[in-house]
Write a protein that holds these residues in place. Structure first.
Motif, PDB file in Angstrom:
ATOM      1  N   ARG A 121       0.704  -1.178   0.479  1.00  0.00           N
ATOM      2  CA  ARG A 121       0.273  -0.266   0.270  1.00  0.00           C
ATOM      3  C   ARG A 121       0.639   1.170  -0.557  1.00  0.00           C
ATOM      4  NH1 ARG A 121      -2.725  -0.323   6.072  1.00  0.00           N
ATOM      5  NH2 ARG A 121      -1.392  -0.673   6.972  1.00  0.00           N
ATOM      6  N   TRP A 122       2.028   1.335   0.394  1.00  0.00           N
ATOM      7  CA  TRP A 122       3.442   2.300   0.532  1.00  0.00           C
ATOM      8  C   TRP A 122       4.098   2.854  -1.225  1.00  0.00           C
ATOM      9  CZ3 TRP A 122       7.649   1.276  -1.524  1.00  0.00           C
ATOM     10  CH2 TRP A 122       8.037  -0.211  -0.851  1.00  0.00           C
ATOM     11  N   ALA A 169       2.603   6.298  -3.056  1.00  0.00           N
ATOM     12  CA  ALA A 169       3.340   7.344  -1.843  1.00  0.00           C
ATOM     13  C   ALA A 169       4.983   7.037  -2.498  1.00  0.00           C
ATOM     14  CB  ALA A 169       3.929   6.943  -0.405  1.00  0.00           C
ATOM     15  N   THR A 191      -2.284   6.534  -2.650  1.00  0.00           N
ATOM     16  CA  THR A 191      -1.955   6.347  -0.682  1.00  0.00           C
ATOM     17  C   THR A 191      -3.033   6.050  -0.261  1.00  0.00           C
ATOM     18  OG1 THR A 191       0.609   6.775  -1.825  1.00  0.00           O
ATOM     19  CG2 THR A 191      -0.517   6.664   0.413  1.00  0.00           C
TER      20      THR A 191
END
Length: 121
Positions: free
Chosen positions: A56-57, A60, A112
Motif C-alpha cells: 500500500r505504500w 507514495a 496512497t
C-alpha cells in the motif's frame, strides 16, 4: 495481497511511464543528460513496484518520484522549454515528461490515501 491495479494506482503507473517516455524523447531530441539518467531509472523502477506489488505504500513512492522529477524540471530551467517550439522534439518531450510526473504526483497521493483508508475501514 491484492495484485489488481485500482484506477488511481494505474493512473500513477501511467504518469510515471509517461514521464519516462518524455525523458527518452528529450534524450533523442538532443537534451544533454547522462547515458542512463537516474530519473529514468527511478520513474521506471517505481512504476514497476506499483504495478507488480500490492504494497500500500508504493503509490507514495510514485508521488515522491513525481515530485522530485517536477522539482528537477523547475531546477534545470526546463519550464522555459514548454513555450519554445524551436526544437519540436525537446518541446514535446518536455511536455510529455512534465504532464506525466504531475499526473503521477497527484494520482500517487490519491492512491496512497485510498490504500490506507481501505485497510482501516
Amino acid at each position: 495481497m491484492n495484485r489488481t491495479l485500482s484506477g488511481v494506482r494505474l493512473v500513477t503507473v501511467a504518469g510515471l511511464i509517461a514521464g519516462a517516455v518524455g525523458m527518452v524523447v528529450q534524450r533523442v531530441a538532443g537534451v544533454n543528460m547522462p547515458v542512463v539518467p537516474p530519473g529514468l531509472v527511478l520513474l521506471v523502477g517505481s512504476a514497476l513496484l506499483i504495478a507488480f506489488t500490492g504494497w500500500r505504500w508504493t503509490p507514495a513512492l510514485g508521488a515522491l518520484i513525481g515530485l522530485s522529477e517536477a522539482a528537477a524540471i523547475v531546477a534545470t530551467g526546463q519550464l522555459a522549454v514548454l513555450a519554445d517550439v524551436t526544437s519540436i522534439g525537446v518541446f514535446l518531450g518536455t511536455w510529455i515528461r512534465t504532464i506525466g510526473v504531475v499526473v503521477a504526483l497527484v494520482a500517487g497521493v490519491l492512491a496512497t490515501v485510498a490504500a490506507y483508508r481501505s485497510r482501516t475501514a
